[in-house]
Scaffold this motif. Structure first.
Motif, PDB file in Angstrom:
ATOM      1  N   PRO A 165      39.624  46.543  27.721  1.00 45.57           N
ATOM      2  CA  PRO A 165      39.540  45.663  28.227  1.00 45.57           C
ATOM      3  C   PRO A 165      38.814  45.837  30.186  1.00 45.57           C
ATOM      4  O   PRO A 165      38.864  46.952  30.213  1.00 45.57           O
ATOM      5  N   ALA A 166      38.187  44.681  30.244  1.00 49.58           N
ATOM      6  CA  ALA A 166      37.616  45.198  31.736  1.00 49.58           C
ATOM      7  C   ALA A 166      37.711  43.467  32.917  1.00 49.58           C
ATOM      8  O   ALA A 166      38.188  42.958  32.512  1.00 49.58           O
ATOM      9  N   VAL A 167      38.843  44.345  33.912  1.00 53.30           N
ATOM     10  CA  VAL A 167      39.101  43.000  34.557  1.00 53.30           C
ATOM     11  C   VAL A 167      37.929  42.859  36.396  1.00 53.30           C
ATOM     12  O   VAL A 167      38.287  43.859  36.676  1.00 53.30           O
ATOM     13  N   ALA A 168      37.555  41.502  36.561  1.00 53.30           N
ATOM     14  CA  ALA A 168      37.131  41.617  37.441  1.00 53.30           C
ATOM     15  C   ALA A 168      37.334  40.509  38.485  1.00 53.30           C
ATOM     16  O   ALA A 168      38.124  39.961  37.812  1.00 53.30           O
ATOM     17  N   GLY A 169      38.047  41.083  39.705  1.00 53.00           N
ATOM     18  CA  GLY A 169      39.214  40.482  40.914  1.00 53.00           C
ATOM     19  C   GLY A 169      38.514  39.195  40.808  1.00 53.00           C
ATOM     20  O   GLY A 169      36.917  39.041  41.634  1.00 53.00           O
ATOM     21  N   GLY A 170      38.950  38.470  41.590  1.00 46.07           N
ATOM     22  CA  GLY A 170      38.611  36.730  42.970  1.00 46.07           C
ATOM     23  C   GLY A 170      39.443  37.044  43.119  1.00 46.07           C
ATOM     24  O   GLY A 170      40.891  36.915  43.245  1.00 46.07           O
ATOM     25  N   SER A 171      39.775  35.669  44.408  1.00 44.34           N
ATOM     26  CA  SER A 171      40.408  35.122  45.025  1.00 44.34           C
ATOM     27  C   SER A 171      41.022  33.314  45.300  1.00 44.34           C
ATOM     28  O   SER A 171      39.705  32.814  45.226  1.00 44.34           O
ATOM     29  N   PRO A 172      41.638  33.409  44.147  1.00 43.97           N
ATOM     30  CA  PRO A 172      42.857  34.061  43.480  1.00 43.97           C
ATOM     31  C   PRO A 172      42.132  34.290  42.107  1.00 43.97           C
ATOM     32  O   PRO A 172      43.039  35.208  40.917  1.00 43.97           O
ATOM     33  N   LEU A 173      40.504  34.096  41.221  1.00 44.68           N
ATOM     34  CA  LEU A 173      40.808  34.028  39.865  1.00 44.68           C
ATOM     35  C   LEU A 173      40.183  35.519  39.027  1.00 44.68           C
ATOM     36  O   LEU A 173      39.626  35.986  40.282  1.00 44.68           O
ATOM     37  N   ALA A 174      40.914  35.753  38.273  1.00 47.53           N
ATOM     38  CA  ALA A 174      40.243  37.627  37.916  1.00 47.53           C
ATOM     39  C   ALA A 174      39.386  36.771  36.514  1.00 47.53           C
ATOM     40  O   ALA A 174      39.798  35.970  35.764  1.00 47.53           O
ATOM     41  N   ILE A 187      31.454  46.015  10.375  1.00 51.81           N
ATOM     42  CA  ILE A 187      31.869  46.215  11.652  1.00 51.81           C
ATOM     43  C   ILE A 187      30.752  46.070  12.675  1.00 51.81           C
ATOM     44  O   ILE A 187      29.570  46.215  13.033  1.00 51.81           O
ATOM     45  N   ASP A 188      31.614  45.075  13.511  1.00 48.19           N
ATOM     46  CA  ASP A 188      30.250  44.540  14.048  1.00 48.19           C
ATOM     47  C   ASP A 188      31.562  44.167  15.531  1.00 48.19           C
ATOM     48  O   ASP A 188      32.604  43.035  16.164  1.00 48.19           O
ATOM     49  N   TRP A 189      31.129  43.992  16.738  1.00 42.93           N
ATOM     50  CA  TRP A 189      31.679  44.004  17.630  1.00 42.93           C
ATOM     51  C   TRP A 189      31.094  42.905  18.600  1.00 42.93           C
ATOM     52  O   TRP A 189      30.093  42.881  19.278  1.00 42.93           O
ATOM     53  N   ASP A 190      32.028  42.258  18.985  1.00 40.13           N
ATOM     54  CA  ASP A 190      31.117  40.334  20.266  1.00 40.13           C
ATOM     55  C   ASP A 190      31.743  41.305  21.354  1.00 40.13           C
ATOM     56  O   ASP A 190      32.505  41.936  21.350  1.00 40.13           O
ATOM     57  N   VAL A 191      31.705  40.441  22.885  1.00 40.38           N
ATOM     58  CA  VAL A 191      32.162  40.404  23.854  1.00 40.38           C
ATOM     59  C   VAL A 191      32.724  39.132  24.085  1.00 40.38           C
ATOM     60  O   VAL A 191      31.618  38.237  24.003  1.00 40.38           O
ATOM     61  N   TYR A 192      34.529  38.840  24.179  1.00 35.46           N
ATOM     62  CA  TYR A 192      34.648  37.648  24.972  1.00 35.46           C
ATOM     63  C   TYR A 192      34.879  37.376  26.328  1.00 35.46           C
ATOM     64  O   TYR A 192      35.117  39.032  26.741  1.00 35.46           O
ATOM     65  N   ALA A 193      34.915  36.627  27.377  1.00 39.62           N
ATOM     66  CA  ALA A 193      36.089  37.106  28.629  1.00 39.62           C
ATOM     67  C   ALA A 193      36.753  35.410  28.475  1.00 39.62           C
ATOM     68  O   ALA A 193      36.655  34.432  27.725  1.00 39.62           O
ATOM     69  N   ARG A 194      37.954  35.554  29.523  1.00 41.60           N
ATOM     70  CA  ARG A 194      38.349  34.413  29.777  1.00 41.60           C
ATOM     71  C   ARG A 194      38.863  34.693  31.019  1.00 41.60           C
ATOM     72  O   ARG A 194      39.251  35.448  31.926  1.00 41.60           O
ATOM     73  N   PHE A 195      38.801  33.092  32.062  1.00 38.51           N
ATOM     74  CA  PHE A 195      39.097  33.116  33.880  1.00 38.51           C
ATOM     75  C   PHE A 195      40.149  32.861  33.369  1.00 38.51           C
ATOM     76  O   PHE A 195      41.101  31.996  32.746  1.00 38.51           O
ATOM     77  N   LEU A 196      41.656  33.917  34.230  1.00 40.69           N
ATOM     78  CA  LEU A 196      42.629  34.038  34.118  1.00 40.69           C
ATOM     79  C   LEU A 196      43.082  32.700  35.707  1.00 40.69           C
ATOM     80  O   LEU A 196      42.662  32.924  36.398  1.00 40.69           O
TER      81      LEU A 196
END
Length: 196
Positions: A165-174, A187-196
Motif C-alpha cells: 500500500p501507499a497513502v497520500a494525505g489530505g484535509s481530511p481525505l486520504a 501473474i498480473d499486477w494492477d493498481v487500485y485505489a480508494r478515497f477514505l
C-alpha cells in the motif's frame, strides 16, 4: 513544514538485529544533517519497513514512525512511535498487533485535522490471501478501529492478493493505493485505489 525540516527513517542491521533509526535533515540555510542518527526502535527481534509522516499541527511530537515489528509475533505486527522534533521516540503506538496474522509493509500520511492515516498489508488465514487494512491515529497516538480498504473495490474473485500500500494525505481525505495480483489470469499486477 512549519519547522522546515524532515525526519528520514531507515533500517540499520540485518536479520534479528534489524532496527529502526532516524535522522533529521534541515532545509533552512541550504540544508544540513543532525549530528547523528537516533535509534527509534532498537529492541530485540527484527524491526523493518519503516515509514514516517509529520503532522504539522503538533509542534511537540510531530512525527509518527511506523514499521513492521517481529517483537512478539513472528509473522509480524505494525507498531510505531510518536517522535519529538529532534527524532527521538516519545511514545509507542500499537497499530496492528493481532496475534497470528501477518501484518506488514505499512504506509502512512498526515491527514489533517484527524491526525494520521496508516495502511498495511495483512494476511487473511480464512482466504489465504493478503488484503489492505487501514486505521486513523490521532496526533496523541490514540488509534481508531481498523477497517479493510480493499474490500469491495473490484469485481474480482476471492484469493487475490492486495499488497504494497501507499497513502497520500489530505484535509481530511486520504487516498490509499495498492497492487493487486490476479492469479486466475496469471501473474498480473494492477493498481487500485480508494478515497477514505
Amino acid at each position: 513544514t512549519d519547522h522546515n525540516e524532515f525526519l528520514v527513517v531507515f533500517v540499520r542491521g540485518t536479520g534479528d538485529a534489524a532496527d529502526i533509526y532516524g535522522r533529521i535533515v534541515y532545509n533552512a540555510g541550504g540544508g544540513g544533517l543532525a549530528p547523528s542518527a537516533q535509534p527509534i526502535d532498537a529492541s530485540t527481534d527484527a524491526q523493518e519497513e519503516p515509514a514516517v509522516a509529520a503532522y504539522r499541527l503538533n509542534a511537540t511530537t510531530p512525527y509518527l514512525v511506523v514499521f513492521t515489528d517481529r517483537w512478539n509475533d513472528l509473522p509480524g505486527d505494525i507498531r510505531g512511535y510518536l517522535c519529538y522534533v529532534d527524532g527521538t521516540p516519545q511514545s509507542l503506538v500499537s497499530v496492528a498487533t493481532e496475534s497470528g496474522r501477518q501484518e506488514m509493509m505499512p504506509a502512512i500520511s498526515s491527514s489533517e485535522p484527524v491526525g494520521y492515516t496508516v495502511a498495511w498489508q495483512q494476511h487473511d488465514p480464512d482466504t489465504s490471501d493478503f488484503d489492505i487494512y487501514a486505521r486513523r491515529v490521532d496526533p496523541a497516538g490514540a488509534v481508531q478501529p481498523s477497517f479493510e480498504v480493499s474490500e469491495g473495490q473490484r469485481a474480482l474473485l476471492s484469493g487475490h492478493n492486495e499488497a504494497m500500500p501507499a497513502v497520500a494525505g489530505g484535509s481530511p481525505l486520504a487516498l490509499v493505493a495498492w497492487h493487486e495480483e490476479a492469479p486466475d489470469v496469471g501473474i498480473d499486477w494492477d493498481v487500485y485505489a480508494r478515497f477514505l
